[in-house]
Write an enzyme that holds these catalytic residues in place. Structure first.
Site, PDB file in Angstrom:
ATOM      1  N   TYR A 129       0.856  -1.188   0.000  1.00 25.74           N
ATOM      2  CA  TYR A 129       0.000   0.000   0.000  1.00 25.74           C
ATOM      3  C   TYR A 129       0.889   1.234   0.000  1.00 25.74           C
ATOM      4  CZ  TYR A 129      -3.058   3.643   1.925  1.00 25.74           C
ATOM      5  OH  TYR A 129      -3.735   4.820   2.144  1.00 25.74           O
ATOM      6  N   HIS A 130       0.574   2.223  -0.851  1.00 17.46           N
ATOM      7  CA  HIS A 130       1.410   3.415  -1.010  1.00 17.46           C
ATOM      8  C   HIS A 130       0.919   4.531  -0.102  1.00 17.46           C
ATOM      9  CE1 HIS A 130       4.071   6.304  -2.708  1.00 17.46           C
ATOM     10  NE2 HIS A 130       4.293   5.643  -3.829  1.00 17.46           N
ATOM     11  N   GLY A 131       1.749   4.949   0.858  1.00 10.55           N
ATOM     12  CA  GLY A 131       1.427   6.097   1.690  1.00 10.55           C
ATOM     13  C   GLY A 131       1.652   7.387   0.929  1.00 10.55           C
ATOM     14  N   GLU A 202      -2.811   6.676  -5.451  1.00  8.94           N
ATOM     15  CA  GLU A 202      -3.075   6.203  -4.096  1.00  8.94           C
ATOM     16  C   GLU A 202      -2.321   7.048  -3.073  1.00  8.94           C
ATOM     17  OE1 GLU A 202      -3.765   1.859  -2.836  1.00  8.94           O
ATOM     18  OE2 GLU A 202      -1.607   2.185  -2.522  1.00  8.94           O
ATOM     19  N   ARG A 240      -0.026   6.639   6.929  1.00  8.54           N
ATOM     20  CA  ARG A 240      -0.797   7.835   6.568  1.00  8.54           C
ATOM     21  C   ARG A 240      -0.739   8.919   7.641  1.00  8.54           C
ATOM     22  NH1 ARG A 240      -2.353   9.554   1.631  1.00  8.54           N
ATOM     23  NH2 ARG A 240      -2.109   7.698   0.362  1.00  8.54           N
TER      24      ARG A 240
END
Length: 330
Positions: A129-131, A202, A240
């Protein structure tokens, strides 16, 4: 003027340094009651301090990037002869960079890495998952290099190569921009390769709800199928909360969709707790389609988010997790 300085300490009771400074400034400038102006200036600085912090702290990361780049140029100049005789003259440079970034992760975020045993000894595709920034991936690759002496290449957007001075850093760290054939070749050579299918979209437009924005992308799954390698899902807790974006502003979203450049401001750099969790690998199966494998991978990353991340994310809570003494279980 000398008389003014002497008056600061003359008499039975000496003035405080601040009162003395105010007195001297009044003499220099000829402005009466300058202390009131100074008090107002201090108040304004105090009022704007949070705003300054959230936009200045990301600059620390930029400074670290350029310190890394400067080190690589120095290393290259000192090892020009060795470079001609060695198949990989950057080993020492990578060791230093891994130590630098791992040290920053430990000190600033109390960075922890779990599930390294899930990374196979051979090639594999790490999907994460890309912050708002890829700082968690940087910490992961640095810790992996230190713990296992393994390099992990990564797929990045083309705009990264256009950043001033970044070319040497990308070459040394093995950053590639695709296409699919280049990714397959990297895996076929036995390397680890990481990719965030959500990419820049994202990074900029997901939020504290940790919504996965992969759309219908399945190219990464086809890469894993063509290279016949497993997919390793990965997620970093509180990523995040360390950095956030102003992606909720609609005009910025429209501008990005038009020019496809990261025009959304990033703020933060907060010293929140970061923990990276590596899930169980999804093995290669010859009869699985790219669509099915992409869906399975998305479900695996979503499961890591649901297990390890409190939704919605909260910056204060993530800061307080720095003081937890009990380690979070896998």
């Amino acid at each position: 003027m000398t008389g003014g300085n002497e008056s600061c300490t003359a008499g039975p009771t000496s003035m405080s340094y601040l009162t003395c400074l105010t007195y001297i400034l009044e003499e220099w400038t000829g402005v009466e009651n300058i202390g009131d102006y100074l008090s107002y200036a201090v108040y304004i600085l105090w009022l704007l301090f949070p705003l300054v912090v959230v936009f200045v702290l990301p600059g620390v990361m930029i400074i670290l990037f350029y310190v890394s780049i400067l080190w690589l140029h120095i290393y290259k100049r000192k090892n020009e002869i060795k470079e001609a005789c060695s198949h990989d003259a950057w080993i020492g440079a990578r060791e230093v960079l891994a130590t630098l970034w791992d040290g920053h992760g430990r000190i600033w975020h109390g960075y922890e890495l779990y599930g390294v045993e899930n990374i196979p000894p051979g090639p594999g595709l790490v999907v994460f998952y890309h912050g708002a920034t890829p700082v968690d991936y940087i910490y992961f690759s640095a810790r992996l290099h230190i713990m296992k002496k393994r390099r992990c290449r990564v797929v990045a957007d083309h705009f990264v190569s256009r950043l001033p001075g970044f070319r040497i850093l990308l070459e040394v760290l093995g950053v590639i921009h695709g296409p699919k054939e280049a990714c397959v070749r990297t895996l076929e050579k036995g390397h680890l390769l990481a990719i965030a299918p959500g990419g820049v979209r994202e990074a900029l437009f997901s939020d504290e709800m940790y919504t996965i924005l992969w759309s219908d992308r399945k190219g990464f799954a086809q890469v894993a199928i063509d290279a016949k390698v497993p997919i390793i899902p990965m997620f970093t807790q509180n990523v995040r909360e360390g950095f956030r974006t102003l992606g909720g502003i609609k005009i910025l979203r429209s501008l990005y969709e038009r020019i496809r450049l990261p025009v959304v401001p990033v703020y933060g750099g907060f010293p929140v707790k970061l923990r990276t969790f590596i899930g169980e690998p999804i093995p290669y199966e010859p009869n699985v389609t790219a669509e099915e494998l992409a869906a399975k991978t998305k479900a695996a990353v979503q499961a890591l988010i649901e297990k390890h991340q409190k939704i919605p994310g909260n910056i204060f809570r993530a800061l307080m997790e720095r003081f937890q003494t009990q380690k979070k279980e896998d």
